[in-house]
Design an enzyme around this catalytic site. Structure first.
Site, PDB file in Angstrom:
ATOM      1  N   TYR A  66      14.342  65.715  46.792  1.00 40.96           N
ATOM      2  CA  TYR A  66      13.174  65.959  45.940  1.00 40.96           C
ATOM      3  C   TYR A  66      12.634  64.665  45.329  1.00 40.96           C
ATOM      4  CZ  TYR A  66      13.301  70.962  46.562  1.00 40.96           C
ATOM      5  OH  TYR A  66      13.212  72.208  47.136  1.00 40.96           O
ATOM      6  N   GLN A 100       0.740  77.200  47.571  1.00 40.87           N
ATOM      7  CA  GLN A 100       2.188  77.237  47.788  1.00 40.87           C
ATOM      8  C   GLN A 100       2.765  75.838  47.578  1.00 40.87           C
ATOM      9  OE1 GLN A 100       3.237  79.808  51.471  1.00 40.87           O
ATOM     10  NE2 GLN A 100       1.169  79.091  51.842  1.00 40.87           N
ATOM     11  N   ASN A 101       1.883  74.865  47.429  1.00 41.93           N
ATOM     12  CA  ASN A 101       2.316  73.469  47.359  1.00 41.93           C
ATOM     13  C   ASN A 101       2.853  73.109  45.977  1.00 41.93           C
ATOM     14  OD1 ASN A 101       1.394  73.349  49.959  1.00 41.93           O
ATOM     15  ND2 ASN A 101      -0.563  72.395  49.432  1.00 41.93           N
ATOM     16  N   HIS A 118       4.855  78.398  43.916  1.00 43.00           N
ATOM     17  CA  HIS A 118       6.209  77.875  44.113  1.00 43.00           C
ATOM     18  C   HIS A 118       6.550  76.718  43.198  1.00 43.00           C
ATOM     19  CE1 HIS A 118       5.847  79.691  48.396  1.00 43.00           C
ATOM     20  NE2 HIS A 118       6.160  80.600  47.497  1.00 43.00           N
ATOM     21  N   CYS A 157      21.547  67.518  31.512  1.00 46.87           N
ATOM     22  CA  CYS A 157      20.789  68.064  30.380  1.00 46.87           C
ATOM     23  C   CYS A 157      21.319  67.493  29.062  1.00 46.87           C
ATOM     24  CB  CYS A 157      20.954  69.584  30.403  1.00 46.87           C
ATOM     25  SG  CYS A 157      20.327  70.437  28.973  1.00 46.87           S
ATOM     26  N   CYS A 160      23.014  70.766  27.064  1.00 40.26           N
ATOM     27  CA  CYS A 160      24.298  71.409  27.448  1.00 40.26           C
ATOM     28  C   CYS A 160      25.037  70.625  28.524  1.00 40.26           C
ATOM     29  CB  CYS A 160      24.014  72.832  27.944  1.00 40.26           C
ATOM     30  SG  CYS A 160      23.275  72.853  29.588  1.00 40.26           S
ATOM     31  N   THR A 198      -1.505  76.725  56.128  1.00 37.02           N
ATOM     32  CA  THR A 198      -0.192  77.338  55.940  1.00 37.02           C
ATOM     33  C   THR A 198       0.221  78.066  57.204  1.00 37.02           C
ATOM     34  OG1 THR A 198       1.147  78.910  54.647  1.00 37.02           O
ATOM     35  CG2 THR A 198      -1.207  79.400  54.839  1.00 37.02           C
ATOM     36  N   SER A 199       1.514  78.011  57.462  1.00 40.92           N
ATOM     37  CA  SER A 199       2.044  78.687  58.667  1.00 40.92           C
ATOM     38  C   SER A 199       2.202  80.180  58.398  1.00 40.92           C
ATOM     39  CB  SER A 199       3.406  78.081  59.033  1.00 40.92           C
ATOM     40  OG  SER A 199       4.287  78.198  57.912  1.00 40.92           O
ATOM     41  N   ALA A 241      -8.158  70.424  57.899  1.00 40.50           N
ATOM     42  CA  ALA A 241      -8.889  70.846  56.685  1.00 40.50           C
ATOM     43  C   ALA A 241      -9.817  69.751  56.174  1.00 40.50           C
ATOM     44  CB  ALA A 241      -7.882  71.236  55.607  1.00 40.50           C
TER      45      ALA A 241
HETATM   46  C1  BV8 Z   1      11.704  85.702  47.105  1.00 39.95           C
HETATM   47  C2  BV8 Z   1       9.075  75.323  47.047  1.00 39.95           C
HETATM   48  C3  BV8 Z   1      12.916  87.488  46.224  1.00 39.95           C
HETATM   49  C4  BV8 Z   1      10.283  74.482  47.304  1.00 39.95           C
HETATM   50  C5  BV8 Z   1       9.032  76.969  48.856  1.00 39.95           C
HETATM   51  C6  BV8 Z   1       9.718  89.284  52.377  1.00 39.95           C
HETATM   52  C7  BV8 Z   1       9.305  89.436  51.042  1.00 39.95           C
HETATM   53  C8  BV8 Z   1       9.809  88.594  50.060  1.00 39.95           C
HETATM   54  C9  BV8 Z   1      10.717  87.567  50.396  1.00 39.95           C
HETATM   55  C10 BV8 Z   1      11.110  87.414  51.690  1.00 39.95           C
HETATM   56  C11 BV8 Z   1      10.630  88.268  52.681  1.00 39.95           C
HETATM   57  N1  BV8 Z   1      11.186  87.878  53.858  1.00 39.95           N
HETATM   58  C12 BV8 Z   1      11.988  86.822  53.640  1.00 39.95           C
HETATM   59  C13 BV8 Z   1      11.989  86.532  52.342  1.00 39.95           C
HETATM   60  C14 BV8 Z   1      12.775  85.460  51.730  1.00 39.95           C
HETATM   61  C15 BV8 Z   1      12.024  84.140  51.646  1.00 39.95           C
HETATM   62  C16 BV8 Z   1      11.192  83.830  52.856  1.00 39.95           C
HETATM   63  O1  BV8 Z   1       9.993  84.075  52.863  1.00 39.95           O
HETATM   64  N2  BV8 Z   1      11.811  83.269  53.875  1.00 39.95           N
HETATM   65  C17 BV8 Z   1      11.074  82.909  55.066  1.00 39.95           C
HETATM   66  C18 BV8 Z   1      11.592  81.604  55.616  1.00 39.95           C
HETATM   67  C19 BV8 Z   1      11.187  84.051  56.049  1.00 39.95           C
HETATM   68  N3  BV8 Z   1      11.199  84.131  50.466  1.00 39.95           N
HETATM   69  C20 BV8 Z   1      11.757  83.757  49.298  1.00 39.95           C
HETATM   70  O2  BV8 Z   1      12.919  83.464  49.169  1.00 39.95           O
HETATM   71  C21 BV8 Z   1      10.829  83.749  48.097  1.00 39.95           C
HETATM   72  N4  BV8 Z   1      11.480  84.422  47.026  1.00 39.95           N
HETATM   73  O3  BV8 Z   1      11.308  86.395  47.965  1.00 39.95           O
HETATM   74  O4  BV8 Z   1      12.479  86.149  46.088  1.00 39.95           O
HETATM   75  C22 BV8 Z   1      13.442  87.827  44.916  1.00 39.95           C
HETATM   76  C23 BV8 Z   1      12.833  88.833  44.184  1.00 39.95           C
HETATM   77  C24 BV8 Z   1      13.354  89.149  42.970  1.00 39.95           C
HETATM   78  C25 BV8 Z   1      14.469  88.458  42.472  1.00 39.95           C
HETATM   79  C26 BV8 Z   1      15.055  87.429  43.200  1.00 39.95           C
HETATM   80  C27 BV8 Z   1      14.550  87.102  44.436  1.00 39.95           C
HETATM   81  C28 BV8 Z   1      10.600  82.333  47.593  1.00 39.95           C
HETATM   82  C29 BV8 Z   1       9.920  81.507  48.646  1.00 39.95           C
HETATM   83  C30 BV8 Z   1       9.540  80.138  48.045  1.00 39.95           C
HETATM   84  C31 BV8 Z   1      10.353  79.039  48.691  1.00 39.95           C
HETATM   85  N5  BV8 Z   1       9.873  77.725  48.209  1.00 39.95           N
HETATM   86  N6  BV8 Z   1       8.557  75.825  48.323  1.00 39.95           N
HETATM   87  C32 BV8 Z   1       9.950  73.201  48.013  1.00 39.95           C
HETATM   88  O5  BV8 Z   1       8.767  72.923  48.286  1.00 39.95           O
HETATM   89  O6  BV8 Z   1      10.901  72.448  48.285  1.00 39.95           O
HETATM   90  S1  BV8 Z   1       8.459  77.452  50.349  1.00 39.95           S
HETATM   91  C33 BV8 Z   1       7.767  76.144  51.207  1.00 39.95           C
HETATM   92  O7  BV8 Z   1       7.560  76.548  52.555  1.00 39.95           O
HETATM   93  C34 BV8 Z   1       6.363  75.811  50.777  1.00 39.95           C
HETATM   94  O8  BV8 Z   1       6.169  75.838  49.402  1.00 39.95           O
HETATM   95  C35 BV8 Z   1       5.509  76.823  51.476  1.00 39.95           C
HETATM   96  O9  BV8 Z   1       5.273  77.928  50.664  1.00 39.95           O
HETATM   97  C36 BV8 Z   1       6.400  77.330  52.546  1.00 39.95           C
HETATM   98  C37 BV8 Z   1       5.704  77.361  53.876  1.00 39.95           C
HETATM   99  O10 BV8 Z   1       5.205  76.128  54.113  1.00 39.95           O
HETATM  100  P1  BV8 Z   1       3.644  75.931  54.470  1.00 39.95           P
HETATM  101  O11 BV8 Z   1       2.953  75.581  53.231  1.00 39.95           O
HETATM  102  O12 BV8 Z   1       3.088  77.053  55.269  1.00 39.95           O
HETATM  103  O13 BV8 Z   1       3.836  74.671  55.353  1.00 39.95           O
HETATM  104  P2  BV8 Z   1       4.362  74.657  56.839  1.00 39.95           P
HETATM  105  O14 BV8 Z   1       4.933  73.308  57.071  1.00 39.95           O
HETATM  106  O15 BV8 Z   1       5.200  75.864  57.145  1.00 39.95           O
HETATM  107  O16 BV8 Z   1       3.005  74.837  57.642  1.00 39.95           O
HETATM  108  C38 BV8 Z   1       1.980  73.886  57.488  1.00 39.95           C
HETATM  109  C39 BV8 Z   1       0.764  74.448  58.185  1.00 39.95           C
HETATM  110  O17 BV8 Z   1      -0.308  73.532  58.020  1.00 39.95           O
HETATM  111  C40 BV8 Z   1       0.957  74.630  59.680  1.00 39.95           C
HETATM  112  O18 BV8 Z   1       0.446  75.889  60.080  1.00 39.95           O
HETATM  113  C41 BV8 Z   1       0.115  73.497  60.299  1.00 39.95           C
HETATM  114  O19 BV8 Z   1      -0.469  73.866  61.534  1.00 39.95           O
HETATM  115  C42 BV8 Z   1      -0.955  73.332  59.254  1.00 39.95           C
HETATM  116  N7  BV8 Z   1      -1.564  71.995  59.188  1.00 39.95           N
HETATM  117  C43 BV8 Z   1      -0.979  70.795  59.494  1.00 39.95           C
HETATM  118  N8  BV8 Z   1      -1.892  69.811  59.269  1.00 39.95           N
HETATM  119  C44 BV8 Z   1      -3.039  70.400  58.824  1.00 39.95           C
HETATM  120  C45 BV8 Z   1      -2.827  71.792  58.766  1.00 39.95           C
HETATM  121  N9  BV8 Z   1      -3.780  72.657  58.362  1.00 39.95           N
HETATM  122  C46 BV8 Z   1      -4.978  72.131  58.002  1.00 39.95           C
HETATM  123  N10 BV8 Z   1      -5.257  70.816  58.028  1.00 39.95           N
HETATM  124  C47 BV8 Z   1      -4.317  69.921  58.429  1.00 39.95           C
HETATM  125  N11 BV8 Z   1      -4.606  68.608  58.467  1.00 39.95           N
HETATM  126 ZN    ZN Z   2      20.958  72.588  29.599  1.00 36.19          ZN
END
Ligand code: BV8
Ligand code: ZN
Length: 261
Positions: A66, A100-101, A118, A157, A160, A198-199, A241
């Site tokens: 990070y 999502q960023n 996020h 921290c 704590c 976003t993917s 974009a």
């Molecule tokens: C949760 C922060 C439950 C950290 C991130 C169904 C419902 C709910 C949850 C789930 C579900 N199925 C599965 C889940 C679990 C999980 C999930 O979705 N897993 C996936 C892998 C299947 N979801 C979770 O865990 C979420 N929490 O559900 O909690 C819960 C409920 C109650 C109590 C407790 C728990 C939390 C998900 C958040 C994770 N954190 N980010 C960090 O950044 O380090 S996610 C991270 O990846 C990003 O933030 C982003 O959201 C995500 C996807 O990335 P993208 O932004 O799409 O980027 P990517 O690289 O994938 O794609 C880029 C795109 O851009 C491509 O398409 C490319 O072609 C395009 N591109 C490239 N260049 C350009 C372009 N487009 C335009 N112009 C360009 N130049």
């Molecule tokens: Zn603390």
């Protein structure tokens, strides 16, 4: 491709909901989430690193990742896509920007209300008691920093002595309730949905465009590659974009054609 129907839709839009992903920051030099594992990180699983379990298992590895990303964000600037979105906020009656960023390029481009589903890479807090952590201010420009080596011990921290963790939403963690509520509300109320860079693979964020489309709301996707959304989006604008958005804005609000309406 951009056609008159799309231009008319955008020009007459009363409430535009925009969902952005890592792709909108790609042209600013921030690797997309799945590409974020380039260089130092190509041998690690993003979903493992972006999780509490991954952090507890190896705090220095995750904190180092990070810090590597945060230093990179500090050196980047908004690109034309971020700027056009900020412009749309001024041009249209209502725009809800949902990202999502974890970077702050939308804010630095001038967008005033950004729903960060996020969290933010610029915020950190105690893993145990939740006390906020303030990153040290750089005496000079961050680029004088040399990127951290692969592992970096997280701070502790002051209250704590717990480990400080990044202020992002990790896999398996719930999204901020208020932010999700406003995002869902916008997806339910908007008359046009735009999905940029976003993917559409991460949930529940990926449900937002589907919510709008399911209500019959037209959806514009801006992405150089096909995604899960390509089959159901009304308009698929294939490309970067930073190139497509300025062109779309020009055709809708600047060209002679635009002036006539
Ligand atoms: C949760 C922060 C439950 C950290 C991130 C169904 C419902 C709910 C949850 C789930 C579900 N199925 C599965 C889940 C679990 C999980 C999930 O979705 N897993 C996936 C892998 C299947 N979801 C979770 O865990 C979420 N929490 O559900 O909690 C819960 C409920 C109650 C109590 C407790 C728990 C939390 C998900 C958040 C994770 N954190 N980010 C960090 O950044 O380090 S996610 C991270 O990846 C990003 O933030 C982003 O959201 C995500 C996807 O990335 P993208 O932004 O799409 O980027 P990517 O690289 O994938 O794609 C880029 C795109 O851009 C491509 O398409 C490319 O072609 C395009 N591109 C490239 N260049 C350009 C372009 N487009 C335009 N112009 C360009 N130049
Ligand atoms: Zn603390």
């Amino acid at each position: 491709m951009i056609n008159d129907t799309l231009i008319k839709r955008l020009r007459e839009c009363q409430h535009l909901a925009i969902v952005t992903g890592a792709g909108i920051s790609a042209e600013s030099g921030i690797p997309t989430f799945r590409d974020a594992l380039t260089g130092l990180w190509e041998t690690y699983d993003a979903e493992k690193l972006a999780s509490e379990h991954g952090f507890r298992e190896d705090p220095s590895l995750v904190w180092g990742w990070y810090e590597w990303r945060r230093h990179n964000v500090l050196q980047t600037k908004p690109n034309p896509a971020h700027k056009i979105i900020a412009q749309l906020e001024k041009q249209l009656p209502k725009v809800t920007l949902i990202t999502q960023n974890v970077d702050d390029l939308h804010e630095r481009a001038g967008s005033t209300q950004v729903l960060h589903l996020h969290g933010s890479i610029h915020q950190a807090r105690c893993l145990e008691c939740g006390a906020p952590y303030n990153y040290p201010q750089y005496a000079d420009k961050p680029d004088s920093f040399s990127f951290p080596e692969q592992k970096l011990e997280p701070p502790h921290c002051e209250c704590c002595h717990g480990l400080i963790r990044p202020g992002v939403v990790w896999f398996g963690e719930s999204l901020p309730v208020d932010v999700w509520h406003y995002a869902e509300e916008a997806a339910e109320e908007c008359d046009l949905m735009m999905v940029i860079g976003t993917s559409s693979l991460v949930f529940p964020a990926a449900n937002l465009p589907l919510l709008a489309i399911g209500r019959g709301t037209p959806a514009i996707q801006v992405n150089p590659t096909d995604t899960q959304l390509s089959q159901v989006a009304t308009f698929n604008l294939k490309g970067k974009a930073g190139v497509i958005l300025p062109r779309l804005y020009e055709l809708a609000f600047i060209t002679e054609l635009g002036m006539k309406c």
